[in-house]
Design an enzyme around this catalytic site. Structure first.
Site, PDB file in Angstrom:
ATOM      1  N   GLN A   1      -8.843  58.710  85.074  1.00  9.75           N
ATOM      2  CA  GLN A   1      -8.629  59.248  86.424  1.00  9.75           C
ATOM      3  C   GLN A   1      -9.748  58.893  87.399  1.00  9.75           C
ATOM      4  O   GLN A   1      -9.535  58.911  88.606  1.00  9.75           O
ATOM      5  CB  GLN A   1      -8.480  60.773  86.356  1.00  9.75           C
ATOM      6  CG  GLN A   1      -7.216  61.244  85.675  1.00  9.75           C
ATOM      7  CD  GLN A   1      -5.955  60.852  86.416  1.00  9.75           C
ATOM      8  OE1 GLN A   1      -5.964  60.619  87.622  1.00  9.75           O
ATOM      9  NE2 GLN A   1      -4.858  60.766  85.691  1.00  9.75           N
TER      10      GLN A   1
ATOM     11  N   CYS B   1       8.189  75.443  83.486  1.00 13.60           N
ATOM     12  CA  CYS B   1       9.557  75.396  83.997  1.00 13.60           C
ATOM     13  C   CYS B   1      10.046  73.963  84.176  1.00 13.60           C
ATOM     14  O   CYS B   1      11.239  73.731  84.342  1.00 13.60           O
ATOM     15  CB  CYS B   1       9.641  76.101  85.345  1.00 13.60           C
ATOM     16  SG  CYS B   1       8.945  77.743  85.359  1.00 13.60           S
TER      17      CYS B   1
END
Length: 460
Positions: free
Chosen positions: A177, A320
């Site tokens: 990153q 979710c």
């Protein structure tokens, strides 16, 4: 469409595209051959290695190209552990490492090795003292990412590297990153990275092994890439990866300052625009273009779909959005809210106008998702009935257990409790996080006939 998911994969840099097309014509031959076409390909490979090594800050003969960043991690971990098997079989990783590191640790553990997973604080950072404390006789390798892929928090690599060096233990740094923004400082021994994170083509990783680091490549021997990355080199992709890394580095200082201003704008304004939001990650020691926040009473998958329909590509660590319905291991290790999680990671060149439009769209989008789920509003007031109340949320997934808790907390007097029955793993994280955000007391877990009872005491 505004693409805000550069932490997953950055758009192909124009320099990478140019280099890729040019090297398709010049770099197709076997660089190990001595005829003209082979020599030409070898020159391209050597030049790419020199450019990448300069960006990393290592010697060219310490760096090899791998088929991916994940392969670089797996080869680096297994090779370092094998090279130091006489020293011991103890491996140290942080709890928020990329899944490639954690999977390598699981494989090592399954083979009889020992693994210590160092925890992090609520910003996602490790304590260097905790790493130093995990070092022991028999420690073969320590791993630490330079910056977190989900929340952008930068890790104290230099301090951890100093402790590892003092103990004679090599440190492997996953720099996937951060490498686009600069060299990794500190006394590390191995480093990995992935080209698609900085705008290079996918399918190219970097593995650096410093001279003097004991390393034994696992698997069948191969003469290519010092025996550390078997198989024919994807030379056009390698050339494009090295060229784009040099290009993004030339732009890094100016672009980092611009993206920091944009992400700071998001960090400051989202909580003011959207109620019941937790911005996560370190507010200062973080990557320039990454900002992550979680919204109470929101289904993360629905929120991402709605933002996509509005023209914004973002990602999430919310359970979710996962087929397994398990929360992100990063958010879980941090102990922060996982539901309704949104990661915005801006690629270089992101217009400020796109960020402003995102801030205009977000409040209404979140409100619409909450309304659809029947989430409570700030104006709702419920009558008080008894001292204790049970909410049955069994079989219902995030964020429903928290929504149901919020709806009934006013039904008990101050000092009364609510027991939320849930079999969703996310509830173990999100109910305590809700309590902290709303000033209620999380008592803890209690036995239940099915699932788990999460007990909350009303304090206000």
């Amino acid at each position: 469409m505004a693409y805000f998911d550069a932490a997953s994969a950055a758009p192909l840099h124009p320099v990478a595209r140019q280099a890729l097309l040019a090297s398709l014509d010049e770099g197709w031959a076997d660089p190990a051959r001595l005829y003209r076409e082979g020599r030409r390909a070898r020159l391209l490979l050597d030049a790419a290695r020199e450019a990448a090594a300069e960006a990393v800050g290592c010697r060219a003969d310490e760096l090899v190209f791998t088929p991916s960043g994940t392969r670089a991690v797996h080869s680096g971990v297994s090779g370092a552990l094998a090279g130091r098997r006489r020293a011991g079989n103890h491996l140290i990783v942080s709890a928020v490492e990329h899944s490639s590191v954690l999977h390598a640790a699981e494989t090592h553990e399954a083979g009889g090795g020992a693994v210590t997973r160092v925890p992090v604080n609520r910003t996602g950072a490790v304590d260097p003292a905790a790493y130093a404390g995990a070092l022991r006789a028999g420690t073969a390798l320590a791993c630490l990412q330079s910056a977190n892929h989900e929340v952008g928090t930068e890790q104290p690599v230099a301090e951890v590297g100093e402790a590892c060096r003092a103990a004679g233990v090599p440190l492997l740094v996953d720099a996937a990153q951060s490498l686009a923004w600069g060299r990794v400082e500190g006394d590390w021994s191995l480093l990995t990275a992935s080209a698609h994170k900085w705008g290079g083509p996918s399918g190219v990783g970097l593995l650096v092994v410093r001279k003097g680091t004991r390393f034994a490549p696992e698997g069948p021997a191969d003469e290519r890439e010092s025996g550390r990355a078997p198989g024919f080199e994807n030379l056009p992709a390698i050339v494009a990866a090295a060229a784009s890394l040099r290009a993004v580095r030339a732009e890094a200082a100016e672009e980092a300052a611009r993206l920091r201003e944009l992400t700071e704008r998001i960090r400051a304004r989202v909580p003011a625009l959207v109620p019941d939001v937790e911005v996560v990650g370190d507010p200062a020691r973080r990557l320039p273009g990454v900002v992550t926040f979680s919204c109470l009473y929101v289904d993360g998958e629905t929120l991402l779909h709605e933002l996509d329909r509005a023209g914004f590509s973002v990602s999430s660590g919310s359970s979710c959005t996962s087929s397994t319905l398990t929360p992100s291991h990063v958010l879980k290790a941090m102990g922060v809210l996982t539901e309704g999680n949104v990661r915005v990671s801006l690629p270089p060149g992101t217009p400020a106008e796109d960020v402003e439009r995102f801030l205009e769209v977000l409040p209404g989008t979140v409100a619409a998702v909450r309304e659809r789920l029947g989430a409570p509003t700030a104006t709702e007031a419920a009558p008080r009935t008894g001292d204790d109340l049970v909410v049955d949320a069994l079989g219902r997934r995030c964020p429903v257990p928290v929504i149901e808790l919020a709806k009934v907390i006013g039904d008990v007097p101050v000092g009364g409790t609510v027991r939320v029955l849930s079999d969703d793993e996310a509830a173990r994280l999100d109910i305590p996080a809700w309590c902290e955000m709303r000033g209620q007391e999380y008592v803890g877990e209690a036995p239940a006939a099915a699932g788990t009872a999460y007990v909350v005491r009303r304090t206000s």
